[in-house]
Design a protein around this motif. Structure first.
Motif, PDB file in Angstrom:
ATOM      1  N   GLN A   1       0.431   3.266   8.965  1.00 43.96           N
ATOM      2  CA  GLN A   1       0.142   1.924   8.465  1.00 43.96           C
ATOM      3  C   GLN A   1       1.367   1.470   7.691  1.00 43.96           C
ATOM      4  OE1 GLN A   1      -3.627   3.342   6.635  1.00 43.96           O
ATOM      5  NE2 GLN A   1      -4.421   1.370   7.338  1.00 43.96           N
TER       6      GLN A   1
ATOM      7  N   SER B   1       6.181   4.526   7.800  1.00 45.53           N
ATOM      8  CA  SER B   1       5.414   3.348   7.371  1.00 45.53           C
ATOM      9  C   SER B   1       6.283   2.104   7.219  1.00 45.53           C
ATOM     10  CB  SER B   1       4.682   3.634   6.060  1.00 45.53           C
ATOM     11  OG  SER B   1       3.611   4.527   6.281  1.00 45.53           O
TER      12      SER B   1
ATOM     13  N   SER C   1       1.958   2.485  16.124  1.00 46.82           N
ATOM     14  CA  SER C   1       2.239   3.856  16.545  1.00 46.82           C
ATOM     15  C   SER C   1       3.352   3.925  17.574  1.00 46.82           C
ATOM     16  CB  SER C   1       0.973   4.484  17.131  1.00 46.82           C
ATOM     17  OG  SER C   1       0.609   3.820  18.323  1.00 46.82           O
TER      18      SER C   1
ATOM     19  N   ARG D   1       0.250  -7.870   6.964  1.00 55.90           N
ATOM     20  CA  ARG D   1      -0.962  -7.044   6.986  1.00 55.90           C
ATOM     21  C   ARG D   1      -0.554  -5.574   7.053  1.00 55.90           C
ATOM     22  NH1 ARG D   1      -3.008  -8.052  11.994  1.00 55.90           N
ATOM     23  NH2 ARG D   1      -4.553  -6.465  11.531  1.00 55.90           N
ATOM     24  N   HIS D   2      -0.223  -5.000   5.922  1.00 58.23           N
ATOM     25  CA  HIS D   2       0.258  -3.623   5.904  1.00 58.23           C
ATOM     26  C   HIS D   2      -0.832  -2.608   6.244  1.00 58.23           C
ATOM     27  CE1 HIS D   2       4.144  -4.865   4.512  1.00 58.23           C
ATOM     28  NE2 HIS D   2       3.596  -5.524   3.514  1.00 58.23           N
ATOM     29  N   GLU D   3      -2.085  -3.025   6.196  1.00 55.97           N
ATOM     30  CA  GLU D   3      -3.177  -2.101   6.553  1.00 55.97           C
ATOM     31  C   GLU D   3      -3.278  -1.897   8.068  1.00 55.97           C
ATOM     32  OE1 GLU D   3      -5.011  -6.121   6.968  1.00 55.97           O
ATOM     33  OE2 GLU D   3      -3.647  -5.210   5.532  1.00 55.97           O
ATOM     34  N   ALA D   4      -2.640  -2.763   8.835  1.00 55.47           N
ATOM     35  CA  ALA D   4      -2.686  -2.637  10.298  1.00 55.47           C
ATOM     36  C   ALA D   4      -1.959  -1.366  10.738  1.00 55.47           C
ATOM     37  CB  ALA D   4      -2.047  -3.863  10.952  1.00 55.47           C
ATOM     38  N   LYS D   5      -2.539  -0.684  11.698  1.00 51.24           N
ATOM     39  CA  LYS D   5      -1.935   0.537  12.220  1.00 51.24           C
ATOM     40  C   LYS D   5      -0.976   0.193  13.353  1.00 51.24           C
ATOM     41  CE  LYS D   5      -5.688   3.591  11.012  1.00 51.24           C
ATOM     42  NZ  LYS D   5      -6.716   4.536  11.462  1.00 51.24           N
TER      43      LYS D   5
ATOM     44  N   THR E   1       1.751   5.894   4.688  1.00 53.17           N
ATOM     45  CA  THR E   1       0.927   6.908   5.336  1.00 53.17           C
ATOM     46  C   THR E   1       1.435   8.286   4.922  1.00 53.17           C
ATOM     47  OG1 THR E   1       0.547   5.435   7.199  1.00 53.17           O
ATOM     48  CG2 THR E   1       0.184   7.789   7.586  1.00 53.17           C
TER      49      THR E   1
ATOM     50  N   GLU F   1       1.343   7.888  14.237  1.00 52.02           N
ATOM     51  CA  GLU F   1       0.675   6.634  13.885  1.00 52.02           C
ATOM     52  C   GLU F   1       0.837   6.427  12.393  1.00 52.02           C
ATOM     53  OE1 GLU F   1      -3.350   5.229  15.490  1.00 52.02           O
ATOM     54  OE2 GLU F   1      -3.858   5.991  13.492  1.00 52.02           O
TER      55      GLU F   1
ATOM     56  N   ARG G   1       0.856  -1.182   0.000  1.00 54.44           N
ATOM     57  CA  ARG G   1       0.000   0.000   0.000  1.00 54.44           C
ATOM     58  C   ARG G   1       0.897   1.238   0.000  1.00 54.44           C
ATOM     59  NH1 ARG G   1      -4.054  -0.316   3.093  1.00 54.44           N
ATOM     60  NH2 ARG G   1      -4.265   1.873   3.577  1.00 54.44           N
TER      61      ARG G   1
END
Length: 170
Positions: A97, A124, A90, A84-88, A28, A95, A25
């Motif tokens: 992804q 990211s 921080s 799972r690159h969509e996971a946030k 961020t 913060e 992805r």
């Protein structure tokens, strides 16, 4: 003897890690991404979300073909886990992804039997090595030494005063 050894650039390649484009992805959109990847765009203009599926599929097809060629020459090819690159994730200050785990050479440096996990300027990518964790553990069990360089805080202040019209080391 360690399963890891690299001391020059001309010995015959025996084993290599080829990246993984799955679930990639855009990073961020923040100052770290802007400075390193999109200096010609405002934060609002930085692309967001997953890479186009066609790009991911074509990249995976190319990497699989590349891996097959290497294996044809007797090279052992290893691949990182799909992440799972969509996971946030921080810190106390920001913060983000994930981005991708496509370029292992950007975050892992091998010198002799030492594997050095290197920090990245893009937030990211701060946890990208987790997708390589199983491989790193196997290498360590085989006798390699695994180090992690100190992680930068990547505060916004790090990116203040950067002239985006000039080349910036990333």
């Amino acid at each position: 003897m360690s399963g890891v050894w690299s001391c020059n650039e001309w010995d015959q390649l025996e084993e290599v890690i080829v990246g993984n484009p799955l679930n990639a992805r855009f990073p961020t959109p923040d100052r770290s991404t802007q400075v390193a990847e999109f200096p010609d765009r405002s934060l609002a203009e930085i692309p967001r979300g997953p890479f186009p599926q066609q790009v991911i599929e074509e990249t995976e097809e190319d990497l699989n073909g590349f891996a097959k060629i290497l294996e044809g020459f007797g090279v052992t090819v290893k691949r990182p886990q799909t992440w799972r690159h969509e996971a946030k994730f921080s810190t106390m200050s920001w913060e983000a992804q994930g981005y991708y785990n496509y370029c292992p050479r950007d975050i892992l440096l091998v010198i002799g039997d030492h594997i050095i996990e290197t920090p990245n300027v893009i937030r990211s990518r701060a946890q990208e090595t987790f997708s390589y964790r199983t491989l790193l553990m196997d290498y360590m069990k085989s006798g390699a030494k695994w180090y992690s360089a100190p992680k930068p805080m990547l505060l916004d202040s790090l990116f203040e005063g950067v002239d985006l019209s000039k080349p910036t080391p990333a």
